[in-house]
Design a protein around this motif. Structure first.
Motif, mmCIF file in Angstrom:
data_model
loop_
_atom_site.group_PDB
_atom_site.id
_atom_site.type_symbol
_atom_site.label_atom_id
_atom_site.label_comp_id
_atom_site.label_asym_id
_atom_site.label_seq_id
_atom_site.Cartn_x
_atom_site.Cartn_y
_atom_site.Cartn_z
ATOM 1 N N GLN A 1 -5.935 6.682 4.070
ATOM 2 C CA GLN A 1 -5.381 5.539 4.780
ATOM 3 C C GLN A 1 -4.883 6.003 6.140
ATOM 4 O O GLN A 1 -4.492 7.168 6.302
ATOM 5 C CB GLN A 1 -4.230 4.922 3.996
ATOM 6 C CG GLN A 1 -4.624 4.267 2.696
ATOM 7 C CD GLN A 1 -3.426 3.663 1.979
ATOM 8 O OE1 GLN A 1 -2.309 3.670 2.504
ATOM 9 N NE2 GLN A 1 -3.643 3.158 0.787
ATOM 10 N N SER B 1 0.836 -1.197 0.000
ATOM 11 C CA SER B 1 0.000 0.000 0.000
ATOM 12 C C SER B 1 0.870 1.247 0.000
ATOM 13 O O SER B 1 2.018 1.235 0.426
ATOM 14 C CB SER B 1 -0.925 0.017 1.215
ATOM 15 O OG SER B 1 -0.173 0.109 2.394
ATOM 16 N N SER C 1 -11.659 9.737 -0.556
ATOM 17 C CA SER C 1 -12.109 8.356 -0.727
ATOM 18 C C SER C 1 -10.969 7.349 -0.610
ATOM 19 O O SER C 1 -11.200 6.150 -0.481
ATOM 20 C CB SER C 1 -12.801 8.189 -2.079
ATOM 21 O OG SER C 1 -11.896 8.454 -3.141
ATOM 22 N N GLU C 2 -9.725 7.838 -0.650
ATOM 23 C CA GLU C 2 -8.570 6.946 -0.591
ATOM 24 C C GLU C 2 -7.732 7.165 0.665
ATOM 25 O O GLU C 2 -6.570 6.756 0.731
ATOM 26 C CB GLU C 2 -7.699 7.150 -1.831
ATOM 27 C CG GLU C 2 -8.402 6.745 -3.120
ATOM 28 C CD GLU C 2 -7.536 6.956 -4.352
ATOM 29 O OE1 GLU C 2 -6.488 7.637 -4.232
ATOM 30 O OE2 GLU C 2 -7.902 6.441 -5.410
#
Length: 210
Positions: free
Chosen positions: A143, A72, A140-141
């Protein structure tokens, strides 16, 4: 209740050693209860604990931010270190211009402290300057470990920053009279003030790019 008392006693010794002081036993008890309530909010996100996670400073992180794949963009190790460091300061008082756990933090001082301590990254002093670090991330992304920025003074410059910890929540030093706390991004006030997010990674040259 006995377990809570034992936890209060343990935290008392830890915070005395770390230089953080509580005015009285009621303040400490309130801090313990507040921290436990925050951790309970993430109960649904808990994963079965492996022996590797049951190391000092790891259990809280595992409960809040389930591990991402190593591939990631924001590595799980970086996020674990950041969130563990941030959660260790939960309940520390807000202080304008503050950069110390013993006297208090403002929002950007808090970010400076945890990034330096956990990742060895030197962030600028103000939230507006920190907003130019690393790379942009869409909402929306998000982390765990990303910095989230807010415009609390209208449509002008960035004036507030916090650390995203997963589960649509972030930890931050809100304002005078408050303490470092976990807040939902869906909160009416913070949702309206949200600007954008940035991702700063350890040993990543992009953290210096504007």
């Amino acid at each position: 209740m006995k377990a809570l008392s034992r936890l209060a006693a343990l935290l008392a010794s830890v915070y005395v050693l770390s230089g953080i002081h509580f005015a009285n036993a009621d303040d400490l008890d309130s801090f313990v209860r507040s921290r436990q309530q925050v951790l309970n909010q993430f109960e649904d996100a808990r994963q079965p604990a492996s022996p590797a996670l049951l190391q000092p400073g790891r259990a809280i992180t595992a409960a809040i931010a389930p591990r991402q794949p190593v591939s990631s963009v924001q590595s799980s190790d970086n996020a674990d270190e950041l969130i563990s460091s941030a959660m260790g300061l939960l309940g520390v008082a807000y202080r304008y211009g503050g950069t110390s756990a013993s006297t208090g933090f403002d929002c950007s001082g808090f970010m400076q402290h945890i990034f330096k301590r956990s990742m060895g990254v030197n962030l600028p002093r103000t939230s507006a300057a920190q907003a130019k670090m690393g790379v942009g991330v869409s909402r929306s992304e998000l982390q765990p470990g990303d910095m989230v920025f807010f415009r609390t003074m209208g449509r002008g410059r960035i004036s507030h920053v916090g650390l995203y910890i997963g589960n649509n929540r972030f930890i931050h030093a809100p304002r005078t009279g408050k303490r470092i706390e976990v807040t939902s991004l869906s909160n009416k006030y913070w949702n309206a003030k949200y600007a954008f997010a940035r991702r700063v990674k350890k040993n990543d040259p992009s953290r210096f790019l504007n």
